[in-house]
Design a protein around this motif. Structure first.
Motif, PDB file in Angstrom:
ATOM      1  N   MET A 151       0.842  -1.205   0.000  1.00  0.00           N
ATOM      2  CA  MET A 151       0.000   0.000   0.000  1.00  0.00           C
ATOM      3  C   MET A 151       0.878   1.256   0.000  1.00  0.00           C
ATOM      4  O   MET A 151       0.602   2.208  -0.741  1.00  0.00           O
ATOM      5  CB  MET A 151      -0.926   0.012   1.220  1.00  0.00           C
ATOM      6  N   CYS A 152       1.915   1.245   0.815  1.00  0.00           N
ATOM      7  CA  CYS A 152       2.823   2.396   0.873  1.00  0.00           C
ATOM      8  C   CYS A 152       3.532   2.610  -0.464  1.00  0.00           C
ATOM      9  O   CYS A 152       3.646   3.749  -0.935  1.00  0.00           O
ATOM     10  CB  CYS A 152       3.860   2.202   1.987  1.00  0.00           C
ATOM     11  N   ILE A 153       3.983   1.535  -1.070  1.00  0.00           N
ATOM     12  CA  ILE A 153       4.663   1.644  -2.364  1.00  0.00           C
ATOM     13  C   ILE A 153       3.690   2.166  -3.422  1.00  0.00           C
ATOM     14  O   ILE A 153       4.042   3.032  -4.235  1.00  0.00           O
ATOM     15  CB  ILE A 153       5.262   0.285  -2.792  1.00  0.00           C
ATOM     16  N   CYS A 154       2.469   1.665  -3.405  1.00  0.00           N
ATOM     17  CA  CYS A 154       1.453   2.156  -4.344  1.00  0.00           C
ATOM     18  C   CYS A 154       1.213   3.649  -4.135  1.00  0.00           C
ATOM     19  O   CYS A 154       1.096   4.409  -5.108  1.00  0.00           O
ATOM     20  CB  CYS A 154       0.138   1.388  -4.185  1.00  0.00           C
ATOM     21  N   SER A 155       1.149   4.079  -2.874  1.00  0.00           N
ATOM     22  CA  SER A 155       0.959   5.497  -2.574  1.00  0.00           C
ATOM     23  C   SER A 155       2.079   6.337  -3.162  1.00  0.00           C
ATOM     24  O   SER A 155       1.833   7.419  -3.698  1.00  0.00           O
ATOM     25  CB  SER A 155       0.909   5.731  -1.060  1.00  0.00           C
TER      26      SER A 155
ATOM     27  N   GLN B 110      11.285  -6.396   3.344  1.00  0.00           N
ATOM     28  CA  GLN B 110      11.495  -5.427   2.275  1.00  0.00           C
ATOM     29  C   GLN B 110      12.050  -4.103   2.798  1.00  0.00           C
ATOM     30  O   GLN B 110      12.004  -3.097   2.092  1.00  0.00           O
ATOM     31  CB  GLN B 110      10.167  -5.138   1.548  1.00  0.00           C
ATOM     32  N   ALA B 111      12.588  -4.068   4.018  1.00  0.00           N
ATOM     33  CA  ALA B 111      13.037  -2.813   4.623  1.00  0.00           C
ATOM     34  C   ALA B 111      14.085  -2.107   3.760  1.00  0.00           C
ATOM     35  O   ALA B 111      13.968  -0.910   3.497  1.00  0.00           O
ATOM     36  CB  ALA B 111      13.574  -3.060   6.030  1.00  0.00           C
ATOM     37  N   ALA B 112      15.094  -2.826   3.337  1.00  0.00           N
ATOM     38  CA  ALA B 112      16.145  -2.209   2.520  1.00  0.00           C
ATOM     39  C   ALA B 112      15.565  -1.704   1.197  1.00  0.00           C
ATOM     40  O   ALA B 112      15.899  -0.606   0.742  1.00  0.00           O
ATOM     41  CB  ALA B 112      17.278  -3.195   2.264  1.00  0.00           C
ATOM     42  N   LYS B 113      14.706  -2.492   0.598  1.00  0.00           N
ATOM     43  CA  LYS B 113      14.065  -2.093  -0.657  1.00  0.00           C
ATOM     44  C   LYS B 113      13.206  -0.850  -0.437  1.00  0.00           C
ATOM     45  O   LYS B 113      13.165   0.050  -1.285  1.00  0.00           O
ATOM     46  CB  LYS B 113      13.225  -3.256  -1.200  1.00  0.00           C
ATOM     47  N   ALA B 114      12.524  -0.780   0.698  1.00  0.00           N
ATOM     48  CA  ALA B 114      11.689   0.380   1.015  1.00  0.00           C
ATOM     49  C   ALA B 114      12.539   1.640   1.119  1.00  0.00           C
ATOM     50  O   ALA B 114      12.182   2.683   0.557  1.00  0.00           O
ATOM     51  CB  ALA B 114      10.925   0.134   2.308  1.00  0.00           C
ATOM     52  N   LEU B 115      13.654   1.547   1.826  1.00  0.00           N
ATOM     53  CA  LEU B 115      14.539   2.705   1.963  1.00  0.00           C
ATOM     54  C   LEU B 115      15.119   3.117   0.615  1.00  0.00           C
ATOM     55  O   LEU B 115      15.238   4.306   0.313  1.00  0.00           O
ATOM     56  CB  LEU B 115      15.660   2.408   2.963  1.00  0.00           C
ATOM     57  N   GLU B 116      15.442   2.139  -0.202  1.00  0.00           N
ATOM     58  CA  GLU B 116      15.945   2.425  -1.545  1.00  0.00           C
ATOM     59  C   GLU B 116      14.882   3.127  -2.393  1.00  0.00           C
ATOM     60  O   GLU B 116      15.180   4.070  -3.131  1.00  0.00           O
ATOM     61  CB  GLU B 116      16.378   1.111  -2.212  1.00  0.00           C
TER      62      GLU B 116
ATOM     63  N   LEU C 207       5.760   4.984   4.647  1.00  0.00           N
ATOM     64  CA  LEU C 207       6.669   3.857   4.421  1.00  0.00           C
ATOM     65  C   LEU C 207       7.775   3.831   5.479  1.00  0.00           C
ATOM     66  O   LEU C 207       8.104   2.770   6.010  1.00  0.00           O
ATOM     67  CB  LEU C 207       7.254   3.930   3.009  1.00  0.00           C
ATOM     68  N   LEU C 208       8.323   5.000   5.810  1.00  0.00           N
ATOM     69  CA  LEU C 208       9.343   5.056   6.871  1.00  0.00           C
ATOM     70  C   LEU C 208       8.768   4.620   8.210  1.00  0.00           C
ATOM     71  O   LEU C 208       9.431   3.913   8.976  1.00  0.00           O
ATOM     72  CB  LEU C 208       9.918   6.472   6.990  1.00  0.00           C
TER      73      LEU C 208
END
Length: 166
Positions: A109-113, A138-144, A126-127
């Motif tokens: 959902m955060c990535i879609c946002s 997916q934490a590293a991917k999220a930060l990236e 997301l943070l």
């Protein structure tokens, strides 16, 4: 896998079995597999979504109902239709707050946002998710993703800070 010529017969068989057996232990997995076969045969995501929705309606207590709800979001996400993906994941979070894919749905959902509105609100959400769940796979991917988002907004210092954290 079935040949493309066999597709209509295979899907008709799934539907016939699912409709005739109103037992969730038989019909729910058949409907789930039917929706997946529609995807595998290159069918319309809307057709798959219709079958997933039918499964959720007929057998809401089945584990396949929860899986189909998540799968709807994932299917649209892979097609880069982030609005429909967000709706699918949001539906999962609302209907299955104790679901096994809850954290994964929240992440998506955060990535879609971020894709729908690449501003600071999506980054903040997301943070917050990463900080609340540091074990998120997916934490590293999220930060990236956030760093790339900041870079795209020309917030080079913010992007650099996150890239260093990764």
């Amino acid at each position: 896998r079935f040949s493309r010529d066999a597709r209509p017969r295979v899907l008709d068989t799934y539907r016939l079995l699912a409709v005739n057996y109103q037992d969730a232990t038989i019909s729910a997995p058949l409907l789930f597999e039917m929706a997946r076969q529609i995807q595998a045969f290159g069918g319309s995501p809307t057709d798959s979504e219709h079958v997933f929705t039918e499964l959720q309606s007929l057998f809401p207590e089945s584990s396949f109902a929860a899986a189909s709800c998540f799968e709807t979001g994932r299917m649209w996400y892979e097609k880069h239709n982030y609005k429909k993906a967000y709706q699918g994941f949001s539906s999962y979070v609302a209907k299955y707050p104790e679901g096994v894919d809850l954290l994964n749905a929240q992440y998506h959902m955060c990535i879609c946002s971020l894709h729908l509105s690449p501003g600071e609100d999506g980054e903040r959400d997301l943070l917050a998710l990463v900080n609340e769940h540091p074990d998120l796979k997916q934490a590293a991917k999220a930060l990236e993703t956030i760093a790339a988002n900041r870079f795209g907004r020309r917030d080079y210092d913010g992007a650099r800070e996150l890239y260093r954290a990764i």
